[in-house]
Enzyme design. Structure first.
Site, PDB file in Angstrom:
ATOM      1  N   ARG A 164      42.077 -28.950   2.687  1.00 17.24           N
ATOM      2  CA  ARG A 164      41.545 -27.771   3.413  1.00 17.24           C
ATOM      3  C   ARG A 164      42.425 -26.525   3.250  1.00 17.24           C
ATOM      4  O   ARG A 164      42.480 -25.690   4.141  1.00 17.24           O
ATOM      5  CB  ARG A 164      41.393 -28.062   4.911  1.00 17.24           C
ATOM      6  CG  ARG A 164      40.309 -29.035   5.265  1.00 17.24           C
ATOM      7  CD  ARG A 164      38.924 -28.516   4.880  1.00 17.24           C
ATOM      8  NE  ARG A 164      37.884 -29.373   5.419  1.00 17.24           N
ATOM      9  CZ  ARG A 164      37.536 -30.545   4.902  1.00 17.24           C
ATOM     10  NH1 ARG A 164      38.132 -30.991   3.818  1.00 17.24           N
ATOM     11  NH2 ARG A 164      36.569 -31.253   5.456  1.00 17.24           N
ATOM     12  N   SER A 234      33.893 -29.087  11.378  1.00 16.42           N
ATOM     13  CA  SER A 234      35.151 -29.457  12.049  1.00 16.42           C
ATOM     14  C   SER A 234      35.884 -28.191  12.481  1.00 16.42           C
ATOM     15  O   SER A 234      36.113 -27.296  11.672  1.00 16.42           O
ATOM     16  CB  SER A 234      36.057 -30.235  11.097  1.00 16.42           C
ATOM     17  OG  SER A 234      35.443 -31.408  10.660  1.00 16.42           O
ATOM     18  N   GLU A 330      40.566 -24.763  11.985  1.00 12.54           N
ATOM     19  CA  GLU A 330      40.181 -24.752  10.564  1.00 12.54           C
ATOM     20  C   GLU A 330      39.389 -23.508  10.138  1.00 12.54           C
ATOM     21  O   GLU A 330      39.713 -22.905   9.118  1.00 12.54           O
ATOM     22  CB  GLU A 330      39.421 -26.055  10.246  1.00 12.54           C
ATOM     23  CG  GLU A 330      39.391 -26.389   8.775  1.00 12.54           C
ATOM     24  CD  GLU A 330      38.351 -25.597   8.036  1.00 12.54           C
ATOM     25  OE1 GLU A 330      38.643 -25.122   6.939  1.00 12.54           O
ATOM     26  OE2 GLU A 330      37.236 -25.415   8.589  1.00 12.54           O
TER      27      GLU A 330
HETATM   28  N1  EPU Z   1      36.751 -40.158  15.489  1.00 11.91           N
HETATM   29  C1  EPU Z   1      36.763 -40.486  16.823  1.00 11.91           C
HETATM   30  N2  EPU Z   1      36.053 -39.705  17.690  1.00 11.91           N
HETATM   31  C2  EPU Z   1      35.327 -38.646  17.284  1.00 11.91           C
HETATM   32  C3  EPU Z   1      35.331 -38.298  15.918  1.00 11.91           C
HETATM   33  C4  EPU Z   1      36.045 -39.073  15.029  1.00 11.91           C
HETATM   34  O1  EPU Z   1      37.401 -41.453  17.221  1.00 11.91           O
HETATM   35  O2  EPU Z   1      34.704 -38.018  18.138  1.00 11.91           O
HETATM   36  C5  EPU Z   1      37.443 -41.016  14.522  1.00 11.91           C
HETATM   37  C6  EPU Z   1      36.415 -41.855  13.765  1.00 11.91           C
HETATM   38  O3  EPU Z   1      36.133 -43.031  14.407  1.00 11.91           O
HETATM   39  C7  EPU Z   1      37.102 -42.086  12.448  1.00 11.91           C
HETATM   40  C8  EPU Z   1      37.982 -40.869  12.272  1.00 11.91           C
HETATM   41  O4  EPU Z   1      38.086 -40.251  13.549  1.00 11.91           O
HETATM   42  O5  EPU Z   1      37.939 -43.213  12.519  1.00 11.91           O
HETATM   43  C9  EPU Z   1      37.429 -39.891  11.256  1.00 11.91           C
HETATM   44  O6  EPU Z   1      36.182 -39.387  11.696  1.00 11.91           O
HETATM   45  P1  EPU Z   1      35.061 -38.846  10.684  1.00 11.91           P
HETATM   46  O7  EPU Z   1      34.812 -39.864   9.620  1.00 11.91           O
HETATM   47  O8  EPU Z   1      33.906 -38.392  11.484  1.00 11.91           O
HETATM   48  O9  EPU Z   1      35.733 -37.658   9.926  1.00 11.91           O
HETATM   49  P2  EPU Z   1      36.696 -36.485  10.392  1.00 11.91           P
HETATM   50  O10 EPU Z   1      38.083 -36.811   9.932  1.00 11.91           O
HETATM   51  O11 EPU Z   1      36.508 -36.191  11.823  1.00 11.91           O
HETATM   52  C10 EPU Z   1      36.499 -35.187   8.137  1.00 11.91           C
HETATM   53  C11 EPU Z   1      36.224 -33.768   7.720  1.00 11.91           C
HETATM   54  C12 EPU Z   1      34.729 -33.509   7.730  1.00 11.91           C
HETATM   55  C13 EPU Z   1      34.054 -34.491   6.788  1.00 11.91           C
HETATM   56  C14 EPU Z   1      34.376 -35.911   7.252  1.00 11.91           C
HETATM   57  C15 EPU Z   1      33.843 -36.974   6.316  1.00 11.91           C
HETATM   58  C16 EPU Z   1      38.168 -32.488   8.360  1.00 11.91           C
HETATM   59  C17 EPU Z   1      38.730 -31.461   9.265  1.00 11.91           C
HETATM   60  N3  EPU Z   1      36.904 -32.840   8.577  1.00 11.91           N
HETATM   61  O12 EPU Z   1      36.114 -35.283   9.516  1.00 11.91           O
HETATM   62  O13 EPU Z   1      34.525 -32.180   7.233  1.00 11.91           O
HETATM   63  O14 EPU Z   1      32.656 -34.298   6.774  1.00 11.91           O
HETATM   64  O15 EPU Z   1      35.822 -36.099   7.309  1.00 11.91           O
HETATM   65  O16 EPU Z   1      34.613 -37.072   5.166  1.00 11.91           O
HETATM   66  O17 EPU Z   1      38.868 -32.964   7.474  1.00 11.91           O
HETATM   67  C18 EPU Z   1      34.369 -29.915   7.918  1.00 11.91           C
HETATM   68  O18 EPU Z   1      35.402 -29.705   7.293  1.00 11.91           O
HETATM   69  O19 EPU Z   1      33.779 -28.996   8.535  1.00 11.91           O
HETATM   70  C19 EPU Z   1      33.825 -31.258   7.977  1.00 11.91           C
HETATM   71  C20 EPU Z   1      32.754 -31.567   8.684  1.00 11.91           C
END
Ligand code: EPU
Length: 335
Positions: A164, A234, A330
């Site tokens: 990012r 995000s 972000e």
């Molecule tokens: N999690 C929770 N609670 C929540 C959300 C997430 O416990 O409310 C935990 C999930 O269980 C999982 C981990 O956090 O173990 C990761 O969650 P998720 O797969 O939803 O992905 P993220 O890390 O929250 C990132 C990117 C997203 C992208 C997804 C999928 C960033 C800041 N965000 O989200 O990107 O779609 O991975 O690869 O890195 C964006 O940048 O706008 C965006 C949506």
């Protein structure tokens, strides 16, 4: 030059936040952009460049020009049996570009399906999802230097891409206006199935279309459609911390969600940190935290950017007090 006066920017940001611009122009040609830049410099105006507005938090009015870059066109600059090199104008919508490439048999973008925004904004935050990042497919970025109006082609290697991050967000912030990106895609599928959620859902012999379909399905499950509920994806990045610090945290929080980056650092799941603080789904007036994804802040309508930033600060303070980790915002903040 046809600049509109006193224009609402609400339709131009996916959070649907209210803000006005003294001047507004939707430029569809590079010569228009050059004219706009000349006038901005001559009259010493503030300039806000807008792409899809899907990564933007507007917390004040713009006392200058809001310039929407709407250059269009996808051009194949080189093609052989193995790969295709495409030059994509900055205003092309990213989700349609990914679909277009899949249809043509140009692969490598399928994990980045359905990310809102434009092609020109994609390098700024090095868009990424489900194990893939734009930087893996990007050859160069075409820009106009804002102060001189000179055109340049910046090789991807010079953009310091990381999670990012890019120089467009750092050292080069507000220096360049991105007019196009050049991508190198493959004609033989090279699937990226690193993300456990994607891998699990694949058929026996998966193809790029299967990956794209699953990515779209997962996004629809977790991320609100900005057309229905204002959001900018995000709102915080996943914090990267030293493995030593994570070990200490694990002693206290046994089910901490993290990923080893293999270089003595780990990435924490910010959504998990926010959820553990009991903030998932909360509402503060017109703004809140999404009920399916704690990393996504939402605007229910009738609120302001200031209210959203206050909520972000409440979340940051709470997470820091509980876990000792500072979340970083972000999207681009104009406050
Ligand atoms: N999690 C929770 N609670 C929540 C959300 C997430 O416990 O409310 C935990 C999930 O269980 C999982 C981990 O956090 O173990 C990761 O969650 P998720 O797969 O939803 O992905 P993220 O890390 O929250 C990132 C990117 C997203 C992208 C997804 C999928 C960033 C800041 N965000 O989200 O990107 O779609 O991975 O690869 O890195 C964006 O940048 O706008 C965006 C949506």
């Amino acid at each position: 030059m046809d600049w509109e006066h006193n224009v609402s920017l609400q339709p131009y940001n996916s959070l649907g936040l209210p803000a006005r611009a003294r001047f507004f122009h939707q430029a569809t040609k590079e010569v228009e952009l050059l004219d706009d830049l000349r006038k901005v410099i001559k009259d010493k105006l503030e300039l806000l460049v807008i792409g899809g507005g899907s990564n933007l938090v507007l917390a004040r009015d713009i006392d200058g020009l809001a310039l929407k870059v709407d250059l269009k066109g996808i051009e194949i600059v080189e093609e052989n049996e193995k790969s295709a090199t495409l030059r994509v104008a900055a205003g092309e919508p990213w989700p349609e570009l990914v679909k277009h490439c899949l249809k043509r048999g140009f692969f490598g973008l399928e994990n980045l399906s359905d990310i809102p925004g434009t092609a020109g904004a994609a390098p700024i935050q090095n868009i990424g999802a489900y194990g893939a990042e734009l930087s893996q497919r990007l050859l160069s970025v075409s820009v106009i230097e804002q102060t001189t109006g000179s055109r340049q082609e910046i090789p991807a290697a010079d953009c310091r891409f990381s999670y990012r991050q890019s120089r467009f967000k750092g050292l080069w912030r507000d220096r360049y206006l991105i007019t196009a990106i050049t991508l190198k895609l493959t004609k033989q599928p090279q699937l990226c199935l690193d993300h456990a959620g994607i891998q699990e859902a694949m058929p026996t012999h998966p193809g790029p279309e299967d990956v794209a379909r699953e990515v779209c399905r997962l996004r629809r499950l977790k991320l609100p459609d900005p057309k229905l509920l204002g959001n900018a994806g995000s709102f915080f990045t996943n914090p990267v911390i030293e493995a030593r610090q994570a070990k200490d945290m694990l002693a206290e929080h046994a089910n901490l969600r993290m990923y080893d980056l293999g270089d003595g650092r780990v990435k924490l799941a910010a959504g998990w940190l926010v959820e553990q603080c009991g903030l998932k789904g909360i509402r503060r007036g017109s703004v809140g935290v999404h009920k399916e994804q704690a990393l996504v802040l939402v605007h229910h309508g009738g609120g302001t950017g200031r209210q959203l930033l206050d909520l972000a600060e409440e979340i940051r303070t709470t997470v820091q007090a509980r876990f000792g980790v500072k979340l970083e915002i972000e999207p681009r903040v104009v406050a």
